[in-house]
Design a protein around this motif. Sequence first.
Motif, PDB file in Angstrom:
ATOM      1  N   HIS A 183      -1.860   8.871   9.615  1.00 42.78           N
ATOM      2  CA  HIS A 183      -1.997   7.428   9.824  1.00 42.78           C
ATOM      3  C   HIS A 183      -0.657   6.707   9.699  1.00 42.78           C
ATOM      4  N   HIS A 238       1.422   4.605  12.666  1.00 39.08           N
ATOM      5  CA  HIS A 238       1.832   3.189  12.614  1.00 39.08           C
ATOM      6  C   HIS A 238       3.196   3.006  13.288  1.00 39.08           C
ATOM      7  N   SER A 255       1.759  -1.384   4.827  1.00 41.95           N
ATOM      8  CA  SER A 255       0.328  -1.485   5.118  1.00 41.95           C
ATOM      9  C   SER A 255      -0.427  -1.765   3.827  1.00 41.95           C
ATOM     10  N   ASP A 261      -4.599  -1.746  11.978  1.00 44.60           N
ATOM     11  CA  ASP A 261      -5.103  -0.445  12.422  1.00 44.60           C
ATOM     12  C   ASP A 261      -5.688  -0.481  13.834  1.00 44.60           C
TER      13      ASP A 261
HETATM   14 ZN    ZN Z   1      -2.940   1.238   8.658  1.00 46.47          ZN
END
Ligand code: ZN
Length: 334
Positions: free
Chosen positions: A111, A115, A141, A300
């Motif tokens: 993840h 990003h 984040s 996201d």
């Molecule tokens: Zn995220």
Amino acid sequence: MRILGIETSCDETAAAVVEDGRRLLSNVIASQVDLHARYGGVVPEVASRKHLESILPVIEAALDEAGCAWDDLTAVAATVGPGLSGSLLVGVNVAKAIVFARGMPLVPVSHLESHIYANWIGQDGEETPPPGFPLLALIVSGGHTDLVVMEDHGRYRGLGHTRDDAAGEAFDKVARLLGLGFPGGPAVERAAAGKAPSLRLPRAWLPGSYDFSFSGLKTAVLRLAHEREEQGLPVEELAAAFQDAVVDVLVTKTVRAARAERVKEIILAGGVAANGALRQRLLAQSPVPVRLPPPVFCTDNAAMVAACGYFRLLRGVTAGLDQDVIAGLGFTPV
Ligand code: ZN
Ligand code: KG4
């Protein structure tokens, strides 16, 4: 090459199709924000159940919007971590089912790394040149704050990370303290809008390090919030002072690292990268060009997963059907 990206690490059920790592064909996001708002934060069990309901319609919508049939896809890229296990499991298992049924490769994606790839997605069909290496990435984040030199695709060197709260987590906690609601980042930004802070809150500089620390700042806001009534301080003042302190530390350390590492450009990533004050100050103070993804690619989404998956597939990174979710995966890509 057309890659279907799938993202279910937290409270967004997302699917997207991206061609050759840069051309956006579709981007579908089913947000669960309203569902979790009443609890003041993401409830993991509720999140995974909602992902289960939304994932198939979201994937179908992404294929529809892209005008893609299953046979037009080259691979499926899915976020395997970090995130909430129950949520990750939904996306990863659906991805496995698709690749098994269609005989396609599965590309496991981190993840955090994904990003970064929000910066590769072309905007409105514009052919902007891709980011140039070496670059400095600030990933901010809800769960992470990382300052990373990216030497090439797949080659990262971590400079610093948060020692306690992540930047987004600090925004969320302070929003709760000030009664501004959930999600906290946008709420704090709205409250702080147009205010030049008259208060100066402490900054944890951690000299000699590119690490960050935001928990002391949160405590300072808590103390002031208690005194607020007596002092007649408006919530907006506290929000502005808090945002100013976070942005000051993030930008100062990023600019310092960009000079020391002689990078070609700075890229911003993660939900907090949607923050206008952070974007403006980084643009104003950076010694090198700054790349800022549009806000929809900061929070996201699956387009960044598909873009990241493409570059990983080019390097031959694929996973078997035994690929598990890795809730605690760090920045290091799988
Ligand atoms: Zn995220
Ligand atoms: O990347 P993201 O969507 O999910 C995670 O990977 O965590 O980031 C979510 C975080 C939340 O903490 C949210 O409050 C913060 O990003 N955020 C913002 C803004 N929009 C989202 N923080 C500050 N200003 C914003 N405009």
